[in-house]
Every structure is written in structure tokens, then in C-alpha cells.
Design a protein around this motif. Structure first.
Motif, short mmCIF file in Angstrom:
data_model
loop_
_atom_site.label_atom_id
_atom_site.label_comp_id
_atom_site.label_asym_id
_atom_site.label_seq_id
_atom_site.Cartn_x
_atom_site.Cartn_y
_atom_site.Cartn_z
N ASP A 749 -30.03 17.67 19.30
CA ASP A 749 -29.55 16.33 19.65
C ASP A 749 -30.16 15.88 20.97
OD1 ASP A 749 -27.95 16.26 17.38
OD2 ASP A 749 -26.27 17.22 18.42
N ALA A 750 -30.28 14.57 21.10
CA ALA A 750 -30.85 14.00 22.33
C ALA A 750 -29.79 14.00 23.43
CB ALA A 750 -31.36 12.59 22.08
N MET A 774 -36.88 10.73 21.86
CA MET A 774 -36.16 9.54 21.42
C MET A 774 -36.51 8.34 22.29
SD MET A 774 -32.05 8.91 20.96
CE MET A 774 -31.78 8.04 22.49
N LEU A 775 -36.60 8.56 23.60
CA LEU A 775 -36.93 7.46 24.51
C LEU A 775 -38.42 7.18 24.55
CD1 LEU A 775 -34.60 8.30 27.54
CD2 LEU A 775 -34.25 6.59 25.75
N GLU A 776 -39.24 8.06 23.95
CA GLU A 776 -40.69 7.93 23.96
C GLU A 776 -41.21 7.80 25.39
OE1 GLU A 776 -42.46 6.09 20.05
OE2 GLU A 776 -41.06 4.66 20.90
N ARG A 825 -39.17 0.62 20.15
CA ARG A 825 -38.86 1.00 18.77
C ARG A 825 -37.36 1.23 18.60
NH1 ARG A 825 -42.29 5.20 15.55
NH2 ARG A 825 -42.05 6.61 17.33
N PRO A 826 -36.74 0.69 17.53
CA PRO A 826 -35.31 0.91 17.31
C PRO A 826 -35.03 2.35 16.86
CG PRO A 826 -36.25 -0.36 15.50
CD PRO A 826 -37.34 -0.21 16.54
N VAL A 827 -33.93 2.90 17.37
CA VAL A 827 -33.51 4.26 17.06
C VAL A 827 -32.06 4.21 16.61
CG1 VAL A 827 -33.26 6.62 17.93
CG2 VAL A 827 -35.05 5.14 18.86
N SER A 828 -31.77 4.82 15.47
CA SER A 828 -30.39 4.88 14.97
C SER A 828 -29.80 6.25 15.24
CB SER A 828 -30.35 4.57 13.47
OG SER A 828 -31.01 5.60 12.74
N VAL A 852 -26.26 12.10 18.44
CA VAL A 852 -26.25 13.05 17.34
C VAL A 852 -27.01 12.47 16.14
CG1 VAL A 852 -24.77 14.42 15.82
CG2 VAL A 852 -24.02 13.90 18.16
N ASN A 853 -27.87 13.31 15.55
CA ASN A 853 -28.62 12.93 14.34
C ASN A 853 -29.32 11.59 14.51
OD1 ASN A 853 -27.76 15.28 13.05
ND2 ASN A 853 -26.01 14.29 12.08
N TRP A 854 -30.15 11.51 15.51
CA TRP A 854 -30.89 10.26 15.76
C TRP A 854 -32.21 10.27 14.98
CZ3 TRP A 854 -35.80 10.42 17.78
CH2 TRP A 854 -36.19 11.63 18.34
N SER A 855 -32.71 9.08 14.72
CA SER A 855 -33.99 8.95 14.02
C SER A 855 -34.52 7.55 14.26
CB SER A 855 -33.84 9.21 12.51
OG SER A 855 -32.98 8.25 11.92
N PHE A 856 -35.84 7.41 14.21
CA PHE A 856 -36.47 6.10 14.36
C PHE A 856 -36.27 5.28 13.08
CE2 PHE A 856 -38.98 8.52 17.47
CZ PHE A 856 -38.79 7.72 18.58
#
Length: 857
Positions: A749-750, A774-776, A825-828, A852-856
Motif C-alpha cells: 500500500d502507498a 502512486m505520486l509519480e 494522472r488520476p489514481v483510484s 489501500v489497493n490503489w491503481s491508475f
């Protein structure tokens, strides 16, 4: 009885309202007038319409509502039919183009098969006879005769006043150009990523095994051939490296065409090589099928023709038969074939820079594709497909882009005829300082007399170049654009902006840390394929001490960013900006500065590089000073370099311009020199941070931070999670700091931490590897990202509403949502946990967030 009659009357009225109504022409005209103003009127508006138009008094409101529904449906069907017809025309024309390309490729295959058979026969004949030098030379020369183009016949010197002689050269140029555009005179190889289609830029190919560098493209545009020819002949409007183009003579021909003698100067891409110029003949004519042709070639001693004007600061390059074939398309529009073929005299360039002049891909991006994109841009602007905000006309925005590029190119090249002269160095040759005390040279270009003090002054340019190893140009420029505070100095930005005022500020000292500021990017315009962005940047100043009040004010930059698509092959990346004032008039004076990163072809670069303490595969930034060797390539011992460790090389050019008053010239020069050195150091650190991992060439995981602060923070996070939630964040057998940090760093997780300050926006201070992904971003640039910039409006509201609970309870669960990376970029994420991190004294240290459980998306 009365009740039954009333019900029957109501039923009759309902039936009447549902009947088909035949409208009179006058009624239709009245309804059409309303529809043009409001396609979807409200119920009150429809009733008002019936009252105001007596001719509609016999029509029920429901029937009028149905009429508007049908009218909107017809309009939608008409637009869809028009769109499908347009797509069908494009597909038909593209199909024709692909069939012609297929025929050309089949001819090329047949030609290669014939050459292969001929070479086999010659080799068999040579092996059966003697193998003396003469026979070997005969075989080689016969093979070369089949492979290379037919040599241009030698012609006697032809007078410019002899139209017949020039027409003969023009006809030869036309024949050779057509053989390249539609024939097999050049072995073309399609560029990667250039797929044909109705909305694609076209089919783009580059040359293989030919003299010089060449590129070819064919595509579709919605403009008529005459308009396309007019645009393409205006080369300075779309070729950004064109400094000037002078038509010295125009000669009409008997077949309705024209012959033009042209002298063109081009900018050098870096400050380390001389600029090029061309002396050419351009021939414009029509073919029997109605196509327009604009072909061009250099006039040399081998082709004949008049001699061009002499030059001193330019290297004369040769344009081999090139041009444009513009064919009318059925149903409107044009099919364009473009060929660019030049010889840039590569041997006059330092060896390390030769890939810039030997790459057909770079030529394709800078000239061939640029021409197609420019035409498509104008076509869509003409048709109204592109709408720009801010009330600016497309022509004005295009002029801003051209002025920024031209001003930056002028600064990089520093031509003497523009008034530039070299200023003495301070003993170190890493930064070049040039001054221009002739403001009259700039009038009518990107500069303005209001930028120069009335009591004497000029423009000073500080510039430097260096070679970058294993740093993607697009990624570097994108980082410089998004994270200006990582390299810029707010005090120097303030001084640059002061040139727009009547009384500039005093010369500042470039500070290593600069003044804190945040930037807001306001989009202004972009090209069709989003390969170039024109934007306004607002720099928001902040005050921390009384002496900073004069400098803490909002400033504005006009900025042009291009080449940030990492999939574009051979494209250079550029970030150019100039200070502007709040009024931002169409004729606002511009003094551009910025960065340019040009990729080098790794196959043709040989750079000696000694191993360092970081290992043989370390990612490093090298200076160009040790590799500037002019002349034939030097012989290097085998193993002297390690090309496998440097998969990507690029040349970075930095140029910053400042105005100065004569009595402060030396002070401004010292400030500029110090500032550019500071920027170079910052770029080197950024390049090291954003480059692929130097641990391996396979892009391994990010390095684990091993500082004592990181070890302590990992222990505090795990301890706070256990205190507040009663559970364990990590499962480790040992409670040692190294083990905790390693588990936290590689957690799926991030996890990220941000500051807790009541008088400032939360800023990120730490993130694990998943958080950085996640933040790139990187650990270096993490502190430039604020929490409210990555959360959407819903996320910010939820966090604010739960903040008091977090402070009292120590944690809170946040629902699923969407956030944004530093690259936009949006991340959910399915869930987020906000945690108050306590230090050893049980005091609030920071706020930790776990996604938790993030993805682009």
C-alpha cells in the motif's frame, strides 16, 4: 349524462393533442427562429411562444414540445451523417494512399531482389576468375553502381539570368524528387509509432543507407492544394529552426510554374556547433493530373547555376532534391507527400554532436512531421474544431510560440550580425556570457525598446551545455516544468520580471535555496496532438522576513513546453519561458530563457567514460568539454568505453537572458554566471534522481533511504499505528529499525507522511516506494508536493471533516476515492487510513496516509 359528456370531451381533446400536426410555412419559420436561439425551450418559454405568435395559437404546447424534440433529433442525425461522410472520405483517401504505398513497397522489394541476384552472380563470377585487386574493385564498384543513386551529371556554370538553364535544373530536380516521393530512389523504413488512420498524422518513414539524412511523410488534410502550397512555402512559419528565408529572384516559366532562388539560414540546435545555411533553387509547377509540386535543391558546382551569397559564421549545407507533392482529394482536401533530404556536413561538427546531424529521425521530427502538424493545426482552426479560451485568436497564440522559440534560438546561437559579442570569462569556461548592447537590432522581433533603459544598457545571455547520460529528455523537461522550485531562484525570477517595469530592482545574489514560491500553470493553447503547450505560469511569492516584502509578489511567465511525449522517436524536448506583466498584450515584449534537451543516437556516439566509485553502470551527468573533437573520428581502444551502460544520451542546452544597465553590467554578469551554475547543479541532481535505477539496466526498485531520520520515522509510524488501532502495521520478527524500514518501504500500500502545520498547507515529507510510484515522483521532489494538490474536492472535504476525529482518536478510515499524481494522472483507491504519528515524547509529529489497493485509472 353531463358527466359522461364531459369525459368524452376530455378524451377528444387528448386525441387531438396526439394527432400529427401539419405546420404551415409561416409556423415553421416562427419555430425555426426560436430554435436558432434556444434549441430546448422550457415549458414556460413554449407557452410564451404561443401567446406571442398568433399563428401558433391553434397548436397545443405538447405538440410544440414534440416539434422541438423532432427538430433536435433531425439536427443530431444531420451532424452524425456529416461526420460519417467526412470519416468515409478520409478512409477512402487513406485507403488509396495505402494502396499506392503498397505498390511502391512491392516495387522496392522487386528492386532489392534483383539487386540481390545481381550481386550473387557477380560474386560467383569473381570467385571463378582471378582474385586480383582489379577484379575485386570491379565487383565492389558494380555493386555500388546498383545500390547508389545515379550521380548527378556535371553541368557547366549557368547564369542566373538564363531561364533555360535554370529550367533544366528545375526539371531534373522535379524528376528526382518524384522518384523519392512515389518511387524507389531511396530505401524508406517506416518510423515506429506512426500508424496510418483517419485521425493519424500520416505515414512517416526515414532513409536507410543513403547519402545525408532523409525523411518522407504522406498524409491527409482538409485544405485545398493551393492553400496547402501557400502554407508550406512559408517555411519560417512552421520550421522553428529557420532563422530567415530570402527569395532573391523569381523567374516565371513557360509551363505556368515559377523558379525561385532562395537563401535560407537555420539555427544551430546547440551552442557547440556552427549554424547552417542553404543556397537553393525552388521550383513550383503543376502536373497533368492536377497535382501541385514544390521541389527544391541546392545549387552547387556539380549541379550548375549561380553562386550563392558568401557567409562567414555559417557552414554551407546541401539540400538534395526535396519538396512537396500536393494532390487534390475527392470530396475536398488534399493528399500530401513530403520529402526532406539534406547533407549537413557532419565532419565539421564535434564528434560527440555528430548524431544530431546524422539522424534521419531528428530530421523527420524537426521538419517533415512539423510541416504536417502545422497544416493539420491550421485546417482544424479554420474549420472551428479547436476553440481557444481567453479571447485570443489562434494566429496571436501561434505568434507567441514562434517568438518564444525564435528568441531562445537567438540566445543560444548569439549571431554577431544581431549585435552579440562574447564577454570575458572568470577563468572557468563552463558558462558562456554574451552581451548585446544594440537594442536597435531587436526592434521588430521578439524584443521591445521598452525593455532597455533609456540611459544605456542591453541584454546579457548566460548559457551552458552538457551531456546527459541515461536521462529521458521528455521526463527531464516534464519534471523541470512541474517542479520549478527544484531549480529556480525566486529572487532571480523577480529581477527578470523587473525588466518590464520602469525602475528595475537592484541586482540580487542567487541564493542556493531561493525564495519559497508555488506555481500555478494556466493553460493557454495546445497543438492538435498535444505535443506542444503554450501556458501562463503564475508564481505565487511568500513572505517570511520583512526584508523580503519587496520581492514577495505574484509574477507571470509565458511558457512553451514541447516534446514531453516519451513515445516520440527522435523528438527533442524544450521548455522556454519569458516574464510578462499582468496586462499580457498581444505585442508584449518577450525575453525568453529555458532548456532544450536533444536525444543522441546511441549507435553512433562514442564517449570515453571512466568508471566511478558508484560502479561501472552508474548514471552520471558528463560535461561536453572533454569530448569536443572536430574532424574524423578518433580511434579508441577496445573497451575504453562501455556503450552498454549508456542506453540513452542527450545534449542539454541552458540559456538565460537578462537586461542590464551599463553601470551594472559586470554585476549582472556575475549574478547570471552564478545562477546558471546553480541551475546546472540542480539539473544534475534532478537528472540523477529521475534517471532509471543505476543498480541495474532493468529499472530495479528505488533505492531504500537509510538515513537515521528515516529509521526513526519508520519506528514512529509503526508504534503510532499500534497505539491508535490496536493492530500491527508490519509483521516483522525483529523490532530493529532496519527491518522495520525495509518492511515499510516495500509495503504494497502507498504510505506517505505530510507535515502538520496550522499556518501552511500540508507538504509531503516521506513516502515508501509504492507511495512514490502512486505520486509519480521521487524522494528529491516529494517535498514540492502539497497534500491538497493531489486530493480531489471530495477527498479534501472528507479529510477536513475527519480531521478533528484524527486529532482526538488518532486515526480515521476514509472511503474510496480518486486522487491525482504529480503528473496529473488520476489514481483510484479502495480505502485510505489517516494516522496521527507521535514521536517519542508523545507529541504530534506528522500525518500519515495509507492508500489501500490503489491503481491508475
Amino acid at each position: 349524462m353531463a358527466l359522461s359528456m364531459h369525459k368524452e370531451s376530455l378524451n377528444n381533446k387528448q386525441m387531438d393533442s396526439n394527432k400529427y400536426v401539419r405546420y404551415t410555412p409561416e409556423q415553421v419559420e416562427a419555430l425555426e427562429r426560436v430554435y436558432s436561439e434556444c434549441p430546448k425551450p422550457s415549458s414556460l418559454r413554449r407557452q410564451q411562444l404561443i401567446r406571442e405568435c398568433p399563428i401558433l395559437s391553434n397548436i397545443e404546447p405538447k405538440q410544440i414540445k414534440v416539434w422541438f424534440q423532432n427538430r433536435r433529433c433531425r439536427e443530431k442525425q444531420r451532424k452524425e451523417a456529416s461526420r460519417l461522410q467526412t470519416v468515409n472520405r478520409k478512409l477512402t483517401a487513406m485507403n488509396k494512399l495505402l494502396m499506392e504505398e503498397n505498390d511502391r513497397l512491392q516495387k522496392q522489394v522487386s528492386h532489392l531482389v534483383y539487386e540481390n541476384g545481381y550481386m550473387r552472380q557477380q560474386l560467383r563470377t569473381a570467385s571463378a576468375t582471378t582474385t586480383d585487386n582489379n577484379s575485386c574493385e570491379s565487383v565492389v564498384m558494380s555493386g555500388q553502381h546498383q545500390q547508389q543513386q545515379n550521380p548527378t551529371p556535371q553541368h557547366p556554370q549557368r547564369d542566373a539570368n538564363n531561364p533555360a538553364g535554370l529550367l533544366a535544373i528545375a526539371e531534373e530536380t522535379l524528376a528526382e524528387f518524384l522518384s523519392k516521393a512515389t518511387g524507389t530512389a531511396v530505401d524508406w523504413v517506416q518510423m515506429i509509432g506512426m500508424k496510418p488512420g483517419p485521425d493519424s498524422i500520416g505515414i512517416v518513414a526515414v532513409s536507410r543507407n543513403c547519402s545525408g539524412v532523409a525523411a518522407r511523410a504522406c498524409g491527409l488534410v482538409s485544405l485545398e492544394p493551393i492553400k496547402v502550397a501557400e502554407i508550406l512555402k512559408d517555411r519560417p512559419s512552421w520550421f522553428r529552426d529557420c532563422r530567415c528565408l530570402d527569395v532573391l529572384s523569381v523567374i516565371p516559366t513557360g509551363n505556368g510554374g515559377t523558379i525561385e532562388l532562395i537563401y535560407m539560414q537555420t539555427y544551430a540546435p546547440t551552442m557547440l556547433a556552427a549554424a547552417r545555411d542553404f543556397w537553393t533553387l525552388r521550383y513550383t509547377t503543376s502536373l497533368e493530373d492536377g497535382s501541385l509540386v514544390i521541389c527544391e535543391r541546392s545549387l552547387t558546382s556539380s549541379t550548375g547555376g549561380p553562386t550563392g551569397p558568401p557567409t562567414s559564421s555559417f557552414v554551407r549545407a546541401e539540400m538534395l532534391p526535396s519538396g512537396f507533392l500536393i494532390r487534390p482529394c475527392e470530396g475536398g482536401g488534399s493528399i500530401i507527400h513530403i520529402v526532406d533530404h539534406v547533407d549537413l556536413d557532419v565532419w565539421s561538427v564535434p564528434e560527440v554532436l555528430r548524431p544530431l546531424y546524422e539522424s534521419s529521425k531528428i530530421l523527420a521530427q524537426k521538419m517533415t512531421i512539423a510541416a504536417l502538424r502545422h497544416i493539420r493545426q491550421i485546417a482544424q482552426e479554420t474549420s472551428g474544431e479547436i476553440q481557444y479560451g481567453g479571447g485570443r485568436q489562434p494566429a496571436v497564440l501561434m505568434t507567441f510560440s514562434q517568438r518564444l522559440c525564435r528568441g531562445f534560438n537567438d540566445a543560444v546561437n548569439g549571431f554577431a550580425d544581431d549585435g552579440w559579442s562574447l564577454m570575458g570569462s572568470d577563468g572557468v569556461e563552463d558558462v558562456t556570457i554574451m552581451i548585446n548592447s544594440s537594442p536597435g537590432k531587436f526592434i521588430g522581433s521578439q524584443y521591445n525598446t521598452s525593455m532597455f533603459p533609456s540611459f544605456g544598457g542591453g541584454v546579457l545571455c548566460a548559457k551552458a551545455s552538457m551531456l546527459l547520460q541515461n536521462v529521458p529528455p521528455a521526463l527531464l523537461v516534464r519534471f523541470l516544468r512541474e517542479h520549478r522550485s527544484e531549480w529556480a531562484d525566486y529572487g532571480v525570477d523577480t529581477y527578470s520580471a523587473a525588466c518590464l517595469k520602469a525602475s528595475p530592482y537592484a541586482v540580487p545574489c542567487a541564493r542556493p535555496d531561493g525564495f519559497p514560491s508555488s506555481q500555478v500553470i494556466l493553460p493557454l493553447a495546445h497543438t492538435v496532438e498535444h505535443e506542444e503547450f503554450l501556458e501562463v505560469v503564475r508564481l505565487e511569492g511568500q513572505v517570511f522576513t520583512p526584508e523580503d516584502v519587496a520581492l514577495a509578489r505574484d509574477m507571470y511567465l509565458l511558457q512553451l513546453c514541447s516534446g514531453i511525449d516519451e513515445n516520440a522517436v527522435g523528438a527533442s524536448a524544450q521548455l522556454v519561458f519569458a516574464p510578462i506583466d499582468e496586462s499580457f498584450a498581444d505585442d508584449a515584449p518577450l525575453l525568453p530563457s529555458g532548456f532544450r534537451v536533444i536525444p543522441l543516437d546511441p549507435k553512433t556516439v562514442a564517449v570515453t567514460c571512466q568508471p566511478s566509485a558508484d560502479g561501472p553502470g552508474a548514471t552520471r551527468t558528463l560535461d561536453l568539454a572533454s569530448t569536443l573533437e572536430v574532424g574524423p573520428g578518433s580511434n579508441r581502444p577496445a573497451g575504453d568505453g562501455e556503450p552498454n551502460n549508456y542506453n540513452l544520451r542527450s545534449v542539454l542546452t541552458i540559456a538565460f537572458q537578462f537586461t542590464f544597465e551599463n553601470h551594472l553590467r559586470d554585476n549582472v554578469a556575475a549574478m547570471a554566471r552564478q545562477y546558471v551554475r546553480s541551475v546546472v547543479g540542480s539539473v544534475q541532481r534532478v537528472a540523477m534522481a529521475i534517471a532509471p535505477s543505476h543498480l541495474s539496466s532493468d529499472m530495479g526498485p528505488k533505492a531504500l533511504p537509510g538515513s537515521p531520520e528515516a529509521l526513526t520515522l519508520a519506528r514512529w509510524i509503526c508504534r503510532s499505528y499500534r497505539i491508535h488501532t490496536g493492530g500491527e502495521l508490519l509483521r516483522v520478527d525483529s523490532q530493529a529499525g532496519d527491518a522495520l524500514l525495509k518492511q515499510l518501504w516495500h509495503h504494497s500500500d502507498a504510505i506517505m507522511c505530510c507535515s502538520l502545520k496550522t499556518n501552511a498547507s500540508p507538504v509531503f515529507t516521506f513516502a515508501n516506494q509504492a507511495g512514490l510510484d502512486m505520486l509519480e515522483t521521487t524522494l528529491v521532489a516529494l517535498q514540492d508536493i502539497m497534500l491538497d494538490k493531489i486530493l480531489d474536492e471530495a477527498g479534501r472535504k472528507i479529510l477536513c471533516s475527519e480531521f478533528s476525529k484524527i486529532m482526538q482518536q488518532g486515526f480515521a478510515y476514509l472511503p474510496a476515492g480518486i486522487c491525482v499524481s504529480s503528473m496529473g494522472r488520476p489514481v483510484s483507491y479502495e480505502q485510505a487510513i489517516a494516522l496521527k504519528v507521535l514521536n517519542d515524547d508523545e507529541a504530534n509529529h506528522c500525518l500519515a496516509l495509507m492508500f489501500v489497493n490503489w491503481s491508475f485509472v
